[in-house]
Motif scaffolding. Structure first.
Motif, PDB file in Angstrom:
ATOM      1  N   GLU A  58       1.006  -1.239   0.223  1.00 51.76           N
ATOM      2  CA  GLU A  58       0.029  -0.087  -0.036  1.00 51.76           C
ATOM      3  C   GLU A  58       0.910   1.397   0.098  1.00 51.76           C
ATOM      4  O   GLU A  58       0.574   2.295  -0.356  1.00 51.76           O
ATOM      5  CB  GLU A  58      -0.901  -0.062   1.330  1.00 51.76           C
ATOM      6  CG  GLU A  58      -1.884  -1.251   1.365  1.00 51.76           C
ATOM      7  CD  GLU A  58      -2.807  -1.327   0.171  1.00 51.76           C
ATOM      8  OE1 GLU A  58      -3.045  -0.281  -0.591  1.00 51.76           O
ATOM      9  OE2 GLU A  58      -3.504  -2.303  -0.123  1.00 51.76           O
ATOM     10  N   SER A  98       3.502   3.573  -4.812  1.00 48.63           N
ATOM     11  CA  SER A  98       2.653   4.117  -5.775  1.00 48.63           C
ATOM     12  C   SER A  98       3.094   3.708  -6.933  1.00 48.63           C
ATOM     13  O   SER A  98       4.327   3.304  -7.244  1.00 48.63           O
ATOM     14  CB  SER A  98       2.535   5.794  -5.480  1.00 48.63           C
ATOM     15  OG  SER A  98       3.867   6.165  -6.178  1.00 48.63           O
ATOM     16  N   ASN A 124       4.051   5.585  -9.466  1.00 49.20           N
ATOM     17  CA  ASN A 124       5.048   6.369  -9.675  1.00 49.20           C
ATOM     18  C   ASN A 124       6.178   5.864  -9.302  1.00 49.20           C
ATOM     19  O   ASN A 124       7.499   5.945 -10.103  1.00 49.20           O
ATOM     20  CB  ASN A 124       4.805   7.951  -9.267  1.00 49.20           C
ATOM     21  CG  ASN A 124       4.366   8.863 -10.311  1.00 49.20           C
ATOM     22  OD1 ASN A 124       4.685   8.645 -11.520  1.00 49.20           O
ATOM     23  ND2 ASN A 124       3.335   9.319 -10.133  1.00 49.20           N
ATOM     24  N   ASP A 125       6.157   5.383  -8.005  1.00 50.56           N
ATOM     25  CA  ASP A 125       7.494   4.761  -7.332  1.00 50.56           C
ATOM     26  C   ASP A 125       7.893   3.659  -8.157  1.00 50.56           C
ATOM     27  O   ASP A 125       9.302   3.646  -8.487  1.00 50.56           O
ATOM     28  CB  ASP A 125       7.116   4.328  -6.012  1.00 50.56           C
ATOM     29  CG  ASP A 125       7.011   5.205  -5.049  1.00 50.56           C
ATOM     30  OD1 ASP A 125       7.174   6.613  -5.197  1.00 50.56           O
ATOM     31  OD2 ASP A 125       6.071   5.132  -3.889  1.00 50.56           O
ATOM     32  N   LYS A 178       5.572   6.097 -16.445  1.00 52.68           N
ATOM     33  CA  LYS A 178       4.249   5.342 -15.772  1.00 52.68           C
ATOM     34  C   LYS A 178       3.296   5.138 -16.604  1.00 52.68           C
ATOM     35  O   LYS A 178       2.705   3.897 -16.527  1.00 52.68           O
ATOM     36  CB  LYS A 178       3.779   6.606 -15.004  1.00 52.68           C
ATOM     37  CG  LYS A 178       2.526   6.019 -14.222  1.00 52.68           C
ATOM     38  CD  LYS A 178       1.953   6.904 -12.997  1.00 52.68           C
ATOM     39  CE  LYS A 178       1.496   8.276 -13.453  1.00 52.68           C
ATOM     40  NZ  LYS A 178       0.574   8.919 -12.477  1.00 52.68           N
ATOM     41  N   ARG A 222      -3.256  -1.260 -11.533  1.00 53.37           N
ATOM     42  CA  ARG A 222      -2.464  -1.590 -10.456  1.00 53.37           C
ATOM     43  C   ARG A 222      -2.971  -2.870  -9.992  1.00 53.37           C
ATOM     44  O   ARG A 222      -2.045  -3.719  -9.459  1.00 53.37           O
ATOM     45  CB  ARG A 222      -2.963  -0.663  -9.115  1.00 53.37           C
ATOM     46  CG  ARG A 222      -2.162  -0.745  -8.016  1.00 53.37           C
ATOM     47  CD  ARG A 222      -2.283   0.265  -7.099  1.00 53.37           C
ATOM     48  NE  ARG A 222      -1.853  -0.001  -5.647  1.00 53.37           N
ATOM     49  CZ  ARG A 222      -0.746   0.194  -5.194  1.00 53.37           C
ATOM     50  NH1 ARG A 222       0.395   0.738  -5.948  1.00 53.37           N
ATOM     51  NH2 ARG A 222      -0.319  -0.193  -4.171  1.00 53.37           N
TER      52      ARG A 222
END
Lengths: 204, 204
Positions: free
Chosen positions: A31, A34, A36-37, A46, A56
């Motif tokens: 959780e 993200s 983006n991470d 992305k 996701r």
DNA sequence: CACAATACGGACCGACGGTCCACATCGGCA
DNA sequence: TGCCGATGTGGACCGTCGGTCCGTATTGTG
């Protein structure tokens, strides 16, 4: 390229994304990570992630998939007692061990999936296979209460339940394992003994 | 105002927010309702909601609270068999019925809470009361396997489990009720009979 | 009535998952 | 080898969300 298969750079990126996602999920908790991470860690935009995996949820499933596939091969084609050919009771217990280990080791991913799709644990096509196999092995040793035992055992094997018992309540994983095995043979034993002290410290 | 109590307009808004939230949660499903929706429906600014309740989780808890309080009064001070003074076995069964009805009727709110705080069902202070009471009533009739039975029953009473069995698998709520009662007396019966056909159609 | 304490509301914020499209790269074919 | 359509790329951009902030309005007490 010969057919509609994946282009070389695309395959490279897919692998990089999966590796980065697995690493980050494991290190920081699903959780907390993200999209983006993951993109940054994989050295990728992305948009590429979404193009490859859709969303996701599908990415999380994709990280979990190979582990599940390896396990399934053991069940379908591996040596007894886990694979076919062994004695029924041994097959059941080996299978329970495998499921427990799998769920425990991948609890973070599994919980994340359950968190994103309502009844993932019961409804997801991949999970159905494991439940069906559990029911089959139970049926071989306990023709009587198969359905109900399957239900009880599958509930006891939920990632969030295990996580609570072990991580929060401090129960030893081996106690849980013993409880499962005891539960799995309960239909053949007398009252009182079978369920006794699976965990003396549980719910107070 | 005499003391640090709530100002009149504040109290009015609190009631309006709770009413609007309860209505919207019930009508559209908890996850579908945003804080802005609630503010608009309550005729109030969003800031007011956060000032009163802190965050979304606390608001959901606040909607659930009065229902839980009413129920608790019945358990602590109501007439037997649910309240104190009755026979132990009757008290246990009345309590199981109450819990089942409560969880089923408020499954949407409860699931939303579990979704927002990791182990809400087991760890939340309010839930602890219900689990403790369950353990007490089980101990009165089954001094042997109290802990394990409490654990099994509490898992079988989880909102998501009930929701799956009833909403997805199409199981009749009365079958679930019968299964719970049968499970609750299993320690006193012989093998084979106690767990039989709680649901022949469950997990296949 | 005055005025401090309390409450209000909606503009604002940062973060998220997901989309879009101008541009880069690939690889079969001549 | 060099061409060129198919395929892939990346990050600016979007809408929405939970949550915050603060200038303004309401309350009720002395």
């Amino acid at each position: 390229m010969v057919t509609g298969s994946e282009r070389a750079d695309a395959a490279r990126n897919r692998a990089a994304i999966l590796a980065a996602a697995a690493e980050l999920f494991d290190r920081d908790g699903v959780e907390q990570v993200s999209m983006n991470d993951i993109a940054r860690a994989a050295g990728v935009g992305k948009g590429t992630i979404f193009r490859r995996f859709g969303d996701r949820t599908a990415l999380i499933e994709a990280v979990l998939l190979p582990r599940s596939v390896a396990m399934r091969r053991l069940v379908d084609h591996g040596p007894p007692p886990l694979g076919p050919g062994g004695e029924a009771a041994d097959a059941l217990h080996a299978y329970l061990d495998l499921l427990l280990d799998f769920v425990w080791e991948n609890r973070a991913l599994i919980r994340a999936l359950e968190h994103r799709v309502p009844h993932a644990y019961y409804a997801h096509s991949s999970s159905r296979y494991w439940l069906t196999e559990l029911a089959r092995r139970l049926a071989a040793t306990h023709p009587q209460d198969t359905d109900y035992l399957t239900y009880i055992l599958s509930t006891a094997l939920r990632a969030d339940v295990l996580d609570y018992l072990i991580s929060v309540r401090g129960m030893d994983p081996e106690q849980v394992r013993a409880g499962l095995h005891r539960l799995a043979v309960s239909a053949t034993r007398g009252p009182g003994t079978p369920l006794a002290d699976v965990d003396r410290r549980s719910v107070s």
